[in-house]
Scaffold this motif. Structure first.
Motif, PDB file in Angstrom:
ATOM      1  N   THR A 168      48.710   4.236  42.600  1.00  0.00           N
ATOM      2  CA  THR A 168      47.451   3.683  42.099  1.00  0.00           C
ATOM      3  C   THR A 168      47.629   2.935  40.786  1.00  0.00           C
ATOM      4  OG1 THR A 168      46.962   5.771  41.002  1.00  0.00           O
ATOM      5  CG2 THR A 168      46.052   5.460  43.212  1.00  0.00           C
ATOM      6  N   VAL A 187      48.959   0.189  38.312  1.00  0.00           N
ATOM      7  CA  VAL A 187      49.470  -1.180  38.408  1.00  0.00           C
ATOM      8  C   VAL A 187      50.633  -1.336  37.438  1.00  0.00           C
ATOM      9  CG1 VAL A 187      48.919  -3.621  38.083  1.00  0.00           C
ATOM     10  CG2 VAL A 187      47.230  -2.082  39.106  1.00  0.00           C
ATOM     11  N   THR A 188      51.796  -1.729  37.959  1.00  0.00           N
ATOM     12  CA  THR A 188      52.972  -1.944  37.119  1.00  0.00           C
ATOM     13  C   THR A 188      53.228  -3.423  36.854  1.00  0.00           C
ATOM     14  OG1 THR A 188      54.406  -1.884  39.072  1.00  0.00           O
ATOM     15  CG2 THR A 188      54.075   0.190  37.889  1.00  0.00           C
ATOM     16  N   LYS A 228      52.229  -2.270  42.578  1.00  0.00           N
ATOM     17  CA  LYS A 228      51.958  -0.853  42.317  1.00  0.00           C
ATOM     18  C   LYS A 228      53.172  -0.046  42.759  1.00  0.00           C
ATOM     19  CE  LYS A 228      46.948  -1.003  42.725  1.00  0.00           C
ATOM     20  NZ  LYS A 228      45.795  -0.382  43.380  1.00  0.00           N
ATOM     21  N   CYS A 229      54.193  -0.043  41.943  1.00  0.00           N
ATOM     22  CA  CYS A 229      55.416   0.724  42.157  1.00  0.00           C
ATOM     23  C   CYS A 229      56.113   0.333  43.464  1.00  0.00           C
ATOM     24  CB  CYS A 229      55.142   2.218  42.077  1.00  0.00           C
ATOM     25  SG  CYS A 229      56.636   3.200  41.960  1.00  0.00           S
TER      26      CYS A 229
END
Length: 102
Positions: A32, A34-35, A54-55
Motif C-alpha cells: 500500500t 507508494v515508493t 508500490k514495492c
C-alpha cells in the motif's frame, strides 16, 4: 544415562534441518505504500498518467478534469529500485524504465 529421543524429537530435527536450505517468501497483502511516482503521457499523447510504484506492483492511473481513474495494476517479480519515464527524440509518448532488485 541420557534418555533416548522420542520419535517426535527426531522428526522435528529432520524437518528443521531440511528447511534450513530453502526459503519461500510470499506476501499475504498487496503493498500500500507508494515508493515511486511519475507523472507522464504513457497511454496516449493527449492523456496525462500517474504511475505509482508500490514495492512489487505498478499502478497506472489516468488523470482527467473529473478526477483520477485507475487503468490497471501490474505485479512485478522483484522490488522496484528505479522507475523513470523517458521520451525518445521524435516520440509523442513517454516510455517506462524499471529496475528491480530481489
Amino acid at each position: 544415562l541420557q534418555p533416548l529421543p522420542s520419535s517426535m524429537d527426531i522428526a522435528e530435527s529432520q524437518t528443521s534441518s531440511c528447511f534450513q536450505e530453502y526459503h519461500y517468501v510470499a506476501t499475504a497483502h498487496r503493498p500500500t505504500a507508494v515508493t515511486h511516482a511519475l507523472l507522464c503521457t504513457f497511454t496516449s499523447p493527449s492523456e496525462r498518467n500517474l504511475i505509482l510504484g508500490k514495492c512489487t506492483y505498478i499502478e497506472l492511473k489516468q488523470i482527467t478534469r473529473e478526477g483520477v481513474f485507475s487503468i490497471t495494476d501490474v505485479p512485478l517479480n522483484g522490488r522496484i529500485s528505479i522507475m523513470m519515464a523517458f521520451r525518445s527524440r521524435h516520440e509523442k509518448q513517454d516510455q517506462l524504465f524499471i529496475c528491480t532488485e530481489r
